[in-house]
Structures are given as C-alpha cells and as structure tokens.
Design a protein around this motif. Structure first.
Motif, mmCIF file in Angstrom:
data_model
loop_
_atom_site.group_PDB
_atom_site.id
_atom_site.type_symbol
_atom_site.label_atom_id
_atom_site.label_comp_id
_atom_site.label_asym_id
_atom_site.label_seq_id
_atom_site.Cartn_x
_atom_site.Cartn_y
_atom_site.Cartn_z
ATOM 1 N N GLU A 23 0.831 -1.215 0.000
ATOM 2 C CA GLU A 23 0.000 0.000 0.000
ATOM 3 C C GLU A 23 0.863 1.262 0.000
ATOM 4 O O GLU A 23 0.555 2.236 -0.698
ATOM 5 N N HIS A 83 3.932 1.529 -1.138
ATOM 6 C CA HIS A 83 4.545 1.623 -2.470
ATOM 7 C C HIS A 83 3.544 2.150 -3.498
ATOM 8 O O HIS A 83 3.918 2.974 -4.353
ATOM 9 N N LEU A 84 2.308 1.698 -3.432
ATOM 10 C CA LEU A 84 1.289 2.215 -4.362
ATOM 11 C C LEU A 84 1.120 3.717 -4.187
ATOM 12 O O LEU A 84 1.040 4.475 -5.169
ATOM 13 N N TRP A 85 1.062 4.150 -2.949
ATOM 14 C CA TRP A 85 0.907 5.579 -2.663
ATOM 15 C C TRP A 85 2.111 6.372 -3.185
ATOM 16 O O TRP A 85 1.943 7.425 -3.812
ATOM 17 N N ARG A 102 4.108 5.523 -5.618
ATOM 18 C CA ARG A 102 4.018 5.523 -7.082
ATOM 19 C C ARG A 102 3.047 6.607 -7.556
ATOM 20 O O ARG A 102 3.331 7.317 -8.521
ATOM 21 N N GLU A 103 1.889 6.708 -6.896
ATOM 22 C CA GLU A 103 0.891 7.717 -7.268
ATOM 23 C C GLU A 103 1.437 9.132 -7.070
ATOM 24 O O GLU A 103 1.232 10.007 -7.915
ATOM 25 N N GLU A 104 2.126 9.352 -5.968
ATOM 26 C CA GLU A 104 2.698 10.680 -5.699
ATOM 27 C C GLU A 104 3.761 11.033 -6.731
ATOM 28 O O GLU A 104 3.838 12.170 -7.192
ATOM 29 N N ALA A 126 3.887 9.880 -9.790
ATOM 30 C CA ALA A 126 3.167 10.134 -11.044
ATOM 31 C C ALA A 126 2.599 11.555 -11.053
ATOM 32 O O ALA A 126 2.697 12.265 -12.070
ATOM 33 N N ARG A 127 2.040 12.000 -9.935
ATOM 34 C CA ARG A 127 1.525 13.374 -9.837
ATOM 35 C C ARG A 127 2.657 14.388 -10.001
ATOM 36 O O ARG A 127 2.499 15.414 -10.659
ATOM 37 N N GLU A 162 3.606 14.545 -13.633
ATOM 38 C CA GLU A 162 2.601 15.292 -14.394
ATOM 39 C C GLU A 162 2.778 16.796 -14.197
ATOM 40 O O GLU A 162 2.579 17.581 -15.123
ATOM 41 N N GLU A 173 10.491 1.603 -9.482
ATOM 42 C CA GLU A 173 9.626 0.494 -9.883
ATOM 43 C C GLU A 173 10.369 -0.831 -9.747
ATOM 44 O O GLU A 173 9.838 -1.792 -9.195
#
Length: 160
Positions: free
Chosen positions: A19, A21-23, A25-27, A29-30, A33, A124
């Motif tokens: 969880e 690591h998913l968070w 990764r999302e941060e 990615a943001r 962007e 990753e």
C-alpha cells in the motif's frame, strides 16, 4: 481498507508495504505530471517534490532501521536481499538529491522530467523486487507498527 481485527492488522505488514509503495508511485506520477503542466508554478512543483522526497526518504530510512533489522534478526537467510535493498536505498537517495537540485534550480522541464523518469524506473524495479522478496516475511511479523517497521504510516489511515 485496513484489516478488521488486531491479529489481521499485526500480520499485514507486507500488505502495508504494498500500500505504501502504491501511494509513493501515485505521488511520483503526480509529480511527473506537474513538470509538464504549464499551470503548475515552479514553487508548487518544488514543494511537492520536497514532500515526496521527504516521504520516500523516511520510508527507506525506516525500513533500514525497522523492518530490515527485524527481518535480518529473525530470518538470517534474507541477509543478501536486505543488503541489496539497502544499497538500492543509497542509489535512490542520490537520485532524489539530483531531482531536488534540478527542481530547486533553473533546470529546463525536460531535464527535470528525464531525472524523474529515471527515478520512476529505479523505484519500480526496487519496489517490485522488495515486494517479491519481503511481503511474505513481513506478513509473518506480529510485533511493531507500520511506521516503526516501514518508516511511514499507511497513507490516508492511522496505524496504531
């Protein structure tokens, strides 16, 4: 969704790792962007970058002092994996310093983007390897907290 019983919570540290690591990764990615978004001011990008870098650093420092130490004591056969993951943490720290320097300076966005892409690829590979090698062992732990073992609490929840 957090586990429903204390026993499940205590035995879900590997799931918590995934969880976190998913968070992260999302941060990331943001953040990536934001580099290409003309509406994002450099100050906002720098603030987001510093927050992400601090969270990732806390996570890796926490793993080194928490989960890796505990797993190394309980499962000595994991020692080579843990050494490799700790070495990765140093490589990631160097990459974070480069990102912070670029975002804090006047580097063109394509240079910042390239460094963030490199960081994303590095993370990753690191995250996948770590999850493959440690989730089962972490789920076997029955003492500690997510923050003490993994450096940060579960995103958007409180680990007690």
């Amino acid at each position: 969704m957090p586990p429903s019983t204390p026993h499940e919570r205590l035995r879900a540290f590997g799931n918590h790792l995934v969880e976190i690591h998913l968070w992260l990764r999302e941060e990331l990615a943001r953040l990536r962007e934001g580099v290409d978004d003309p509406g994002v001011r450099s100050r906002d990008l720098r603030t987001h970058c510093l927050a992400f870098c601090a969270a990732l650093t806390r996570h890796h420092t926490g793993e080194d002092a928490g989960a890796f130490r505990v797993l190394g004591e309980r499962l000595p056969e994991l020692a080579p994996v843990l050494r490799e993951l700790e070495a990765d943490h140093h490589i990631v720290a160097d990459a974070l310093r480069r990102v912070e320097e670029l975002v804090g300076g006047t580097a063109p966005s394509d240079e910042v983007r390239a460094e963030l892409d490199t960081l994303a690829a590095l993370l990753e590979t690191h995250f996948v390897y770590e999850e493959k090698k440690l989730v089962r062992a972490l789920n076997g732990l029955t003492e500690g907290s997510t923050e003490s073992l993994l450096g940060v609490p579960l995103p958007a929840s409180q680990d007690g």
